[in-house]
Design a protein around this motif. Sequence first.
Motif, PDB file in Angstrom:
ATOM      1  N   LYS A  19      25.619   5.033   3.995  1.00 42.25           N
ATOM      2  CA  LYS A  19      25.377   4.773   2.571  1.00 42.25           C
ATOM      3  C   LYS A  19      26.692   4.964   1.817  1.00 42.25           C
ATOM      4  O   LYS A  19      27.472   5.864   2.131  1.00 42.25           O
ATOM      5  N   TYR A  23      20.051   0.797  -1.406  1.00 37.35           N
ATOM      6  CA  TYR A  23      21.305   1.463  -1.073  1.00 37.35           C
ATOM      7  C   TYR A  23      22.397   0.432  -0.885  1.00 37.35           C
ATOM      8  O   TYR A  23      22.170  -0.638  -0.303  1.00 37.35           O
ATOM      9  N   LEU A  39      25.459  -0.276   1.287  1.00 39.53           N
ATOM     10  CA  LEU A  39      25.772   0.162   2.649  1.00 39.53           C
ATOM     11  C   LEU A  39      27.118  -0.406   3.100  1.00 39.53           C
ATOM     12  O   LEU A  39      27.590  -1.402   2.566  1.00 39.53           O
ATOM     13  N   ASP A  70      23.819  -4.557   1.100  1.00 42.19           N
ATOM     14  CA  ASP A  70      22.824  -3.641   0.557  1.00 42.19           C
ATOM     15  C   ASP A  70      21.520  -3.781   1.325  1.00 42.19           C
ATOM     16  O   ASP A  70      21.311  -4.736   2.075  1.00 42.19           O
ATOM     17  N   PHE A  79      15.091   5.428   5.169  1.00 42.42           N
ATOM     18  CA  PHE A  79      16.435   5.003   5.549  1.00 42.42           C
ATOM     19  C   PHE A  79      16.971   5.897   6.669  1.00 42.42           C
ATOM     20  O   PHE A  79      17.498   5.407   7.671  1.00 42.42           O
TER      21      PHE A  79
END
Length: 141
Positions: free
Chosen positions: A45, A4, A6, A15, A24
């Motif tokens: 995210k 992801y 982030l 990430d 997550f």
Amino acid sequence: MIRYDLKCTKGHDFDGWFKSAEAFDSLSKAGHVTCTICGVADVEKRIMAPAVRPARSLGEKPKLTEPQNDIQAAMAEMRRKVEENSEYVGLNFAAEARAMHEGTIDERSIYGEAKPDEARALLEDGIPVAPLPFMPKRQAN
């Protein structure tokens, strides 16, 4: 594994890799996902495009046996000529080469397999042999 992109509430982008989307969510809810720059646990995210490989054309298959460059093409040609103009004698190579050298059997072009000590003994006895840069083809059941 899922990656992801982030972003923390202070605007830092980074990430992270997670076992699943659920992993997550549970780690984030417990405050275990933190910004790698400032340590803030308020992370979300970011919108991201999935990494997708392009599809192959229908009917297109990888050609694993075709040479990929000039060296591989030359090696394939050498193999073709050796196999076409010689007899494969397998693990009997050392005995066959020695017998031809001693004149107990007629000379002919052969190729096969020999253990390193067998090949060394042939060379020490003046019997001309050379390693080939490929392995013989194996028969499968």
